[in-house]
Design a protein around this motif. Structure first.
Motif, PDB file in Angstrom:
ATOM      1  N   LEU A 155       0.747  -1.205  -0.110  1.00 57.16           N
ATOM      2  CA  LEU A 155      -0.163  -0.074  -0.165  1.00 57.16           C
ATOM      3  C   LEU A 155       0.852   1.130   0.172  1.00 57.16           C
ATOM      4  CD1 LEU A 155      -2.653  -0.984   2.811  1.00 57.16           C
ATOM      5  CD2 LEU A 155      -2.837  -1.179   0.431  1.00 57.16           C
ATOM      6  N   THR A 156       0.336   2.498  -0.717  1.00 54.08           N
ATOM      7  CA  THR A 156       1.214   3.379  -0.530  1.00 54.08           C
ATOM      8  C   THR A 156       1.151   4.295   0.963  1.00 54.08           C
ATOM      9  OG1 THR A 156      -0.970   4.913  -1.137  1.00 54.08           O
ATOM     10  CG2 THR A 156       0.208   4.003  -2.761  1.00 54.08           C
ATOM     11  N   ALA A 157       1.871   4.897   1.159  1.00 56.06           N
ATOM     12  CA  ALA A 157       1.806   5.761   2.510  1.00 56.06           C
ATOM     13  C   ALA A 157       0.508   6.085   2.980  1.00 56.06           C
ATOM     14  CB  ALA A 157       2.874   6.781   2.681  1.00 56.06           C
ATOM     15  N   ARG A 158      -0.122   6.837   1.995  1.00 51.99           N
ATOM     16  CA  ARG A 158      -1.475   7.408   2.247  1.00 51.99           C
ATOM     17  C   ARG A 158      -2.594   6.345   2.621  1.00 51.99           C
ATOM     18  NH1 ARG A 158      -4.377  12.127   1.831  1.00 51.99           N
ATOM     19  NH2 ARG A 158      -2.730  13.258   0.856  1.00 51.99           N
ATOM     20  N   GLN A 159      -2.392   5.185   1.309  1.00 48.20           N
ATOM     21  CA  GLN A 159      -3.520   4.222   1.835  1.00 48.20           C
ATOM     22  C   GLN A 159      -3.170   3.276   3.249  1.00 48.20           C
ATOM     23  OE1 GLN A 159      -2.459   1.871  -1.585  1.00 48.20           O
ATOM     24  NE2 GLN A 159      -4.011   2.883  -2.891  1.00 48.20           N
ATOM     25  N   ILE A 193      -8.018   0.825  -1.834  1.00 49.66           N
ATOM     26  CA  ILE A 193      -7.683  -0.027  -0.747  1.00 49.66           C
ATOM     27  C   ILE A 193      -8.318  -1.265  -1.079  1.00 49.66           C
ATOM     28  CG2 ILE A 193      -7.577  -0.372   1.760  1.00 49.66           C
ATOM     29  CD1 ILE A 193      -6.921   2.363   2.512  1.00 49.66           C
ATOM     30  N   MET A 194      -9.552  -1.233  -0.971  1.00 53.45           N
ATOM     31  CA  MET A 194     -10.612  -2.453  -1.215  1.00 53.45           C
ATOM     32  C   MET A 194     -10.332  -2.938  -2.515  1.00 53.45           C
ATOM     33  SD  MET A 194     -14.048  -0.964   0.436  1.00 53.45           S
ATOM     34  CE  MET A 194     -14.944  -2.402   0.306  1.00 53.45           C
ATOM     35  N   ALA A 195      -9.850  -2.313  -3.465  1.00 51.38           N
ATOM     36  CA  ALA A 195      -9.765  -2.739  -4.808  1.00 51.38           C
ATOM     37  C   ALA A 195      -8.377  -3.523  -4.870  1.00 51.38           C
ATOM     38  CB  ALA A 195      -9.751  -1.789  -5.844  1.00 51.38           C
ATOM     39  N   ARG A 196      -7.369  -3.014  -3.993  1.00 52.07           N
ATOM     40  CA  ARG A 196      -6.066  -3.679  -4.130  1.00 52.07           C
ATOM     41  C   ARG A 196      -5.971  -4.809  -3.221  1.00 52.07           C
ATOM     42  NH1 ARG A 196      -0.361  -0.161  -3.879  1.00 52.07           N
ATOM     43  NH2 ARG A 196      -1.499   0.452  -5.852  1.00 52.07           N
ATOM     44  N   LEU A 197      -6.774  -4.694  -2.061  1.00 49.18           N
ATOM     45  CA  LEU A 197      -6.788  -5.868  -0.894  1.00 49.18           C
ATOM     46  C   LEU A 197      -7.933  -6.898  -1.536  1.00 49.18           C
ATOM     47  CD1 LEU A 197      -6.078  -4.386   2.180  1.00 49.18           C
ATOM     48  CD2 LEU A 197      -4.518  -5.205   0.630  1.00 49.18           C
ATOM     49  N   ARG A 202     -15.039  -2.439   4.523  1.00 52.83           N
ATOM     50  CA  ARG A 202     -13.942  -1.961   5.217  1.00 52.83           C
ATOM     51  C   ARG A 202     -13.449  -2.899   6.359  1.00 52.83           C
ATOM     52  NH1 ARG A 202     -14.849   4.010   5.887  1.00 52.83           N
ATOM     53  NH2 ARG A 202     -13.984   4.104   7.906  1.00 52.83           N
ATOM     54  N   ALA A 203     -14.362  -3.617   7.117  1.00 54.98           N
ATOM     55  CA  ALA A 203     -13.892  -4.706   8.060  1.00 54.98           C
ATOM     56  C   ALA A 203     -13.212  -5.845   7.352  1.00 54.98           C
ATOM     57  CB  ALA A 203     -15.210  -5.361   8.758  1.00 54.98           C
ATOM     58  N   HIS A 204     -13.350  -6.106   6.247  1.00 49.80           N
ATOM     59  CA  HIS A 204     -12.584  -7.300   5.490  1.00 49.80           C
ATOM     60  C   HIS A 204     -11.244  -6.628   5.199  1.00 49.80           C
ATOM     61  CE1 HIS A 204     -12.492 -10.076   1.973  1.00 49.80           C
ATOM     62  NE2 HIS A 204     -11.754 -10.576   2.914  1.00 49.80           N
ATOM     63  N   ALA A 205     -11.276  -5.282   4.758  1.00 50.16           N
ATOM     64  CA  ALA A 205      -9.991  -4.750   4.512  1.00 50.16           C
ATOM     65  C   ALA A 205      -9.102  -4.583   5.761  1.00 50.16           C
ATOM     66  CB  ALA A 205     -10.256  -3.292   3.947  1.00 50.16           C
ATOM     67  N   VAL A 206      -9.665  -4.241   6.670  1.00 49.20           N
ATOM     68  CA  VAL A 206      -9.070  -4.195   8.111  1.00 49.20           C
ATOM     69  C   VAL A 206      -8.189  -5.547   8.423  1.00 49.20           C
ATOM     70  CG1 VAL A 206      -8.986  -3.350  10.397  1.00 49.20           C
ATOM     71  CG2 VAL A 206      -9.814  -2.082   8.708  1.00 49.20           C
ATOM     72  N   ALA A 207      -9.399  -6.511   8.366  1.00 44.51           N
ATOM     73  CA  ALA A 207      -8.850  -7.843   8.858  1.00 44.51           C
ATOM     74  C   ALA A 207      -7.797  -8.488   7.818  1.00 44.51           C
ATOM     75  CB  ALA A 207      -9.948  -8.921   8.674  1.00 44.51           C
ATOM     76  N   HIS A 208      -7.938  -8.169   6.645  1.00 44.19           N
ATOM     77  CA  HIS A 208      -6.780  -8.868   5.372  1.00 44.19           C
ATOM     78  C   HIS A 208      -5.655  -8.073   5.687  1.00 44.19           C
ATOM     79  CE1 HIS A 208      -5.634 -10.230   1.510  1.00 44.19           C
ATOM     80  NE2 HIS A 208      -4.959  -9.118   1.505  1.00 44.19           N
ATOM     81  N   ALA A 209      -5.413  -6.755   6.104  1.00 42.36           N
ATOM     82  CA  ALA A 209      -4.513  -6.085   6.329  1.00 42.36           C
ATOM     83  C   ALA A 209      -3.631  -6.474   7.715  1.00 42.36           C
ATOM     84  CB  ALA A 209      -4.483  -4.563   6.339  1.00 42.36           C
ATOM     85  N   GLY A 213       0.146  -8.553   7.912  1.00 42.19           N
ATOM     86  CA  GLY A 213       1.058  -7.610   8.303  1.00 42.19           C
ATOM     87  C   GLY A 213       1.180  -6.203   7.701  1.00 42.19           C
ATOM     88  N   LEU A 214       0.062  -5.841   7.072  1.00 45.18           N
ATOM     89  CA  LEU A 214       0.085  -4.453   6.556  1.00 45.18           C
ATOM     90  C   LEU A 214      -0.145  -3.372   7.585  1.00 45.18           C
ATOM     91  CD1 LEU A 214      -2.096  -5.079   3.279  1.00 45.18           C
ATOM     92  CD2 LEU A 214       0.614  -4.987   3.500  1.00 45.18           C
ATOM     93  N   VAL A 215      -0.510  -3.584   8.624  1.00 44.82           N
ATOM     94  CA  VAL A 215      -0.822  -2.520   9.752  1.00 44.82           C
ATOM     95  C   VAL A 215      -0.224  -3.272  10.873  1.00 44.82           C
ATOM     96  CG1 VAL A 215      -2.348  -1.390   8.436  1.00 44.82           C
ATOM     97  CG2 VAL A 215      -3.272  -3.059  10.036  1.00 44.82           C
TER      98      VAL A 215
END
Length: 215
Positions: A155-159, A193-197, A202-209, A213-215
């Motif tokens: 992900l980019t810094a902003r993402q 973010i959702m397209a890249r992941l 939103r919840a799925h994006a956070v769980a995936h990240a 180890g993205l966050v």
């Protein structure tokens, strides 16, 4: 005809507010602990000799180590945790945040910064403080750089910044305020973010990240 006037019933007395719990600092013995203990004593953070901590006393455990990984190793004390480390990298800072610990660099430790860090440990912020978030992002990965063996896109810094704030429960308006951008920009970044992941929401994006180890 006379009308008798009666005083209105008095409102029930409100219970007195509970006093704020006292705070005590316990510095785990080890290299560098004496300096931290001396700063804590000058800042009034150590209990006076002979003073017994009550049930309402919050004890902040302070661990001094070379880095957050070593500081977190073998820590079994319950309650707030403060790590004082010689070196604090991005990965170590993230691990400390995930462990619910506050981390501060030994070089920047003064009576004031120690008091602030202890206060943060006792009263956790509802989100990652913005200076902390900035430090996490300044050494972030470049776009397109793989982060794991699973081939999860970087992900980019902003993402990453938007995703971190999403993980902390912030809505679009608050994220826009914290990152000094428009709410429309935040929405576009979330779509990216959702397209890249390949996330459903939103919840799925956070769980995936978190899982990768993205966050």
């Amino acid at each position: 005809m006379t009308t008798a006037l009666t005083a209105p019933p008095s409102a029930p007395a409100l219970p007195a507010p509970m006093p704020a719990p006292a705070v005590a600092v316990r510095v785990v013995p080890g290299p560098g602990a004496d300096r931290v203990r001396a700063l804590a004593e000058r800042a009034g953070l150590l209990p006076t000799p002979g003073e017994h901590t009550s049930a309402r006393t919050l004890t902040v455990t302070v661990v001094v180590a070379a880095d957050p990984d070593r500081a977190l190793r073998g820590v079994g004390a319950p309650g707030p945790l403060l790590l004082v480390c010689d070196t604090v990298g991005r990965a170590g800072r993230l691990r400390a945040l995930r462990a619910g610990a506050v981390v501060v660099g030994a070089a920047e430790l003064t009576e004031d910064t120690l008091s602030t860090a202890v206060d943060r440990a006792v009263h956790p912020h509802p989100s990652i403080p913005y200076p902390e978030l900035t430090r996490l992002l300044t050494t972030g990965p470049h776009p397109g750089e793989p982060l794991s063996a699973t081939g999860t896109p970087a992900l980019t810094a902003r993402q990453t910044s938007v995703l971190l704030l999403m993980a902390e429960g912030y809505g679009n308006a608050d994220i826009a305020l914290l990152l000094s951008c428009s709410e429309h920009t935040v929405k576009n970044v979330i779509y990216e973010i959702m397209a890249r992941l390949q996330a459903r929401n939103r919840a799925h994006a956070v769980a995936h990240a978190v899982r990768h180890g993205l966050v």
